[in-house]
Write a protein that holds these residues in place. Structure first.
Motif, PDB file in Angstrom:
ATOM      1  N   GLN A 111     -26.531 -80.592  22.982  1.00  8.73           N
ATOM      2  CA  GLN A 111     -27.231 -81.430  23.951  1.00  8.73           C
ATOM      3  C   GLN A 111     -28.722 -81.131  23.893  1.00  8.73           C
ATOM      4  O   GLN A 111     -29.127 -79.964  23.872  1.00  8.73           O
ATOM      5  CB  GLN A 111     -26.686 -81.164  25.349  1.00  8.73           C
ATOM      6  N   LEU A 112     -29.489 -82.201  23.902  1.00  5.92           N
ATOM      7  CA  LEU A 112     -30.941 -82.093  23.815  1.00  5.92           C
ATOM      8  C   LEU A 112     -31.554 -82.854  24.976  1.00  5.92           C
ATOM      9  O   LEU A 112     -31.136 -83.976  25.275  1.00  5.92           O
ATOM     10  CB  LEU A 112     -31.449 -82.678  22.490  1.00  5.92           C
ATOM     11  N   VAL A 113     -32.554 -82.257  25.624  1.00  5.88           N
ATOM     12  CA  VAL A 113     -33.205 -82.885  26.770  1.00  5.88           C
ATOM     13  C   VAL A 113     -34.711 -82.847  26.564  1.00  5.88           C
ATOM     14  O   VAL A 113     -35.295 -81.756  26.476  1.00  5.88           O
ATOM     15  CB  VAL A 113     -32.832 -82.184  28.085  1.00  5.88           C
ATOM     16  N   GLU A 114     -35.312 -84.034  26.516  1.00  3.38           N
ATOM     17  CA  GLU A 114     -36.753 -84.123  26.341  1.00  3.38           C
ATOM     18  C   GLU A 114     -37.472 -84.158  27.679  1.00  3.38           C
ATOM     19  O   GLU A 114     -36.912 -84.601  28.690  1.00  3.38           O
ATOM     20  CB  GLU A 114     -37.146 -85.394  25.562  1.00  3.38           C
ATOM     21  N   SER A 115     -38.717 -83.740  27.654  1.00  2.00           N
ATOM     22  CA  SER A 115     -39.581 -83.821  28.825  1.00  2.00           C
ATOM     23  C   SER A 115     -41.031 -83.842  28.353  1.00  2.00           C
ATOM     24  O   SER A 115     -41.313 -83.586  27.179  1.00  2.00           O
ATOM     25  CB  SER A 115     -39.341 -82.643  29.772  1.00  2.00           C
ATOM     26  N   GLY A 116     -41.921 -84.145  29.275  1.00  2.00           N
ATOM     27  CA  GLY A 116     -43.341 -84.093  28.962  1.00  2.00           C
ATOM     28  C   GLY A 116     -44.010 -85.427  28.742  1.00  2.00           C
ATOM     29  O   GLY A 116     -45.226 -85.489  28.556  1.00  2.00           O
ATOM     30  N   GLY A 117     -43.232 -86.502  28.755  1.00  2.00           N
ATOM     31  CA  GLY A 117     -43.840 -87.807  28.585  1.00  2.00           C
ATOM     32  C   GLY A 117     -44.643 -88.205  29.811  1.00  2.00           C
ATOM     33  O   GLY A 117     -44.609 -87.539  30.846  1.00  2.00           O
ATOM     34  N   GLY A 118     -45.370 -89.312  29.675  1.00  2.00           N
ATOM     35  CA  GLY A 118     -46.158 -89.795  30.794  1.00  2.00           C
ATOM     36  C   GLY A 118     -47.195 -90.793  30.350  1.00  2.00           C
ATOM     37  O   GLY A 118     -47.135 -91.315  29.228  1.00  2.00           O
ATOM     38  N   LEU A 119     -48.143 -91.046  31.251  1.00  2.00           N
ATOM     39  CA  LEU A 119     -49.224 -91.990  31.006  1.00  2.00           C
ATOM     40  C   LEU A 119     -50.493 -91.207  30.697  1.00  2.00           C
ATOM     41  O   LEU A 119     -50.856 -90.287  31.434  1.00  2.00           O
ATOM     42  CB  LEU A 119     -49.423 -92.870  32.239  1.00  2.00           C
ATOM     43  N   VAL A 120     -51.156 -91.583  29.609  1.00  2.00           N
ATOM     44  CA  VAL A 120     -52.374 -90.896  29.204  1.00  2.00           C
ATOM     45  C   VAL A 120     -53.343 -91.922  28.635  1.00  2.00           C
ATOM     46  O   VAL A 120     -52.923 -92.946  28.089  1.00  2.00           O
ATOM     47  CB  VAL A 120     -52.056 -89.792  28.169  1.00  2.00           C
ATOM     48  N   GLN A 121     -54.622 -91.655  28.776  1.00  2.00           N
ATOM     49  CA  GLN A 121     -55.626 -92.551  28.207  1.00  2.00           C
ATOM     50  C   GLN A 121     -55.762 -92.316  26.717  1.00  2.00           C
ATOM     51  O   GLN A 121     -55.490 -91.211  26.210  1.00  2.00           O
ATOM     52  CB  GLN A 121     -56.971 -92.326  28.882  1.00  2.00           C
ATOM     53  N   ALA A 122     -56.197 -93.349  26.033  1.00  2.00           N
ATOM     54  CA  ALA A 122     -56.439 -93.228  24.597  1.00  2.00           C
ATOM     55  C   ALA A 122     -57.424 -92.091  24.336  1.00  2.00           C
ATOM     56  O   ALA A 122     -58.401 -91.929  25.063  1.00  2.00           O
ATOM     57  CB  ALA A 122     -56.972 -94.542  24.046  1.00  2.00           C
ATOM     58  N   GLY A 123     -57.111 -91.303  23.312  1.00  2.00           N
ATOM     59  CA  GLY A 123     -57.918 -90.136  23.001  1.00  2.00           C
ATOM     60  C   GLY A 123     -57.415 -88.861  23.641  1.00  2.00           C
ATOM     61  O   GLY A 123     -57.862 -87.766  23.283  1.00  2.00           O
ATOM     62  N   GLY A 124     -56.496 -89.004  24.580  1.00  2.00           N
ATOM     63  CA  GLY A 124     -55.967 -87.839  25.280  1.00  2.00           C
ATOM     64  C   GLY A 124     -54.831 -87.169  24.525  1.00  2.00           C
ATOM     65  O   GLY A 124     -54.521 -87.524  23.382  1.00  2.00           O
ATOM     66  N   SER A 125     -54.222 -86.187  25.196  1.00  2.00           N
ATOM     67  CA  SER A 125     -53.164 -85.385  24.571  1.00  2.00           C
ATOM     68  C   SER A 125     -51.964 -85.262  25.496  1.00  2.00           C
ATOM     69  O   SER A 125     -52.096 -85.328  26.722  1.00  2.00           O
ATOM     70  CB  SER A 125     -53.680 -83.977  24.248  1.00  2.00           C
ATOM     71  N   LEU A 126     -50.814 -85.064  24.890  1.00  2.00           N
ATOM     72  CA  LEU A 126     -49.577 -84.740  25.599  1.00  2.00           C
ATOM     73  C   LEU A 126     -48.782 -83.778  24.743  1.00  2.00           C
ATOM     74  O   LEU A 126     -48.886 -83.810  23.507  1.00  2.00           O
ATOM     75  CB  LEU A 126     -48.732 -85.991  25.850  1.00  2.00           C
ATOM     76  N   ARG A 127     -47.972 -82.960  25.404  1.00  2.00           N
ATOM     77  CA  ARG A 127     -47.045 -82.119  24.669  1.00  2.00           C
ATOM     78  C   ARG A 127     -45.630 -82.420  25.150  1.00  2.00           C
ATOM     79  O   ARG A 127     -45.306 -82.235  26.329  1.00  2.00           O
ATOM     80  CB  ARG A 127     -47.332 -80.634  24.842  1.00  2.00           C
ATOM     81  N   LEU A 128     -44.805 -82.879  24.238  1.00  2.00           N
ATOM     82  CA  LEU A 128     -43.401 -83.136  24.537  1.00  2.00           C
ATOM     83  C   LEU A 128     -42.576 -81.886  24.239  1.00  2.00           C
ATOM     84  O   LEU A 128     -42.870 -81.157  23.290  1.00  2.00           O
ATOM     85  CB  LEU A 128     -42.882 -84.304  23.706  1.00  2.00           C
ATOM     86  N   SER A 129     -41.556 -81.689  25.049  1.00  2.00           N
ATOM     87  CA  SER A 129     -40.626 -80.580  24.849  1.00  2.00           C
ATOM     88  C   SER A 129     -39.220 -81.120  24.675  1.00  2.00           C
ATOM     89  O   SER A 129     -38.865 -82.149  25.251  1.00  2.00           O
ATOM     90  CB  SER A 129     -40.655 -79.623  26.043  1.00  2.00           C
ATOM     91  N   CYS A 130     -38.438 -80.402  23.909  1.00  2.00           N
ATOM     92  CA  CYS A 130     -37.031 -80.755  23.703  1.00  2.00           C
ATOM     93  C   CYS A 130     -36.229 -79.460  23.809  1.00  2.00           C
ATOM     94  O   CYS A 130     -36.321 -78.589  22.943  1.00  2.00           O
ATOM     95  CB  CYS A 130     -36.841 -81.397  22.341  1.00  2.00           C
ATOM     96  N   ALA A 131     -35.464 -79.344  24.884  1.00  2.00           N
ATOM     97  CA  ALA A 131     -34.678 -78.140  25.134  1.00  2.00           C
ATOM     98  C   ALA A 131     -33.246 -78.343  24.658  1.00  2.00           C
ATOM     99  O   ALA A 131     -32.621 -79.362  24.969  1.00  2.00           O
ATOM    100  CB  ALA A 131     -34.693 -77.804  26.622  1.00  2.00           C
ATOM    101  N   ALA A 132     -32.743 -77.376  23.898  1.00  2.00           N
ATOM    102  CA  ALA A 132     -31.371 -77.439  23.389  1.00  2.00           C
ATOM    103  C   ALA A 132     -30.436 -76.685  24.318  1.00  2.00           C
ATOM    104  O   ALA A 132     -30.830 -75.710  24.964  1.00  2.00           O
ATOM    105  CB  ALA A 132     -31.316 -76.848  21.987  1.00  2.00           C
TER     106      ALA A 132
END
Length: 123
Positions: A3-24
């Protein structure tokens, strides 16, 4: 299957950054190749990045090369996708996946999938 669960998504402006996580759900990352895919409405699912089971090798789509970085933390059973210099065309649902053996750009080669996390980049 794991089982894999992602998190960290969202709304960001162009040029910005995000970090997604996937927990096993179990200690799978030591033996599994991990990948990230994305899908936008009306478009086919697209390969983003993958990391070999031993963490030595990585593979990226040309569209994200130099901007995205895949990594994993085996003790935490978590794989990450660091996304920098985001563009509006990066808007999609991002899903992580796991497979035995070498990495692949092909969706159907992976045996386990997360539910996905939405990333929206505003221009």
């Amino acid at each position: 299957q794991v089982q894999l669960v992602e998190s960290g998504g969202g709304l960001v402006q162009a040029g910005g950054s995000l970090r997604l996580s996937c927990a096993a759900s179990e200690r799978t990352l030591t033996f599994y190749t991990m990948g990230w895919f994305r899908q936008s409405p009306g478009k086919e699912r697209e390969f983003v990045a993958a990391m070999s089971w031993n963490g030595v090798s990585t593979l990226y789509a040309d569209s994200v090369k130099g901007r995205f970085t895949i990594s994993k933390d085996n003790p935490k059973n978590t794989v990450y996708l660091q996304m920098n210099s985001l563009k509006s065309e990066d808007t999609a649902v991002y899903s992580c996946a796991a497979k035995r053996g070498g990495y692949s750009r092909t969706y159907d080669d992976y045996s386990s999938w997360g539910q996905g996390t939405q990333v929206t980049v505003s221009s």
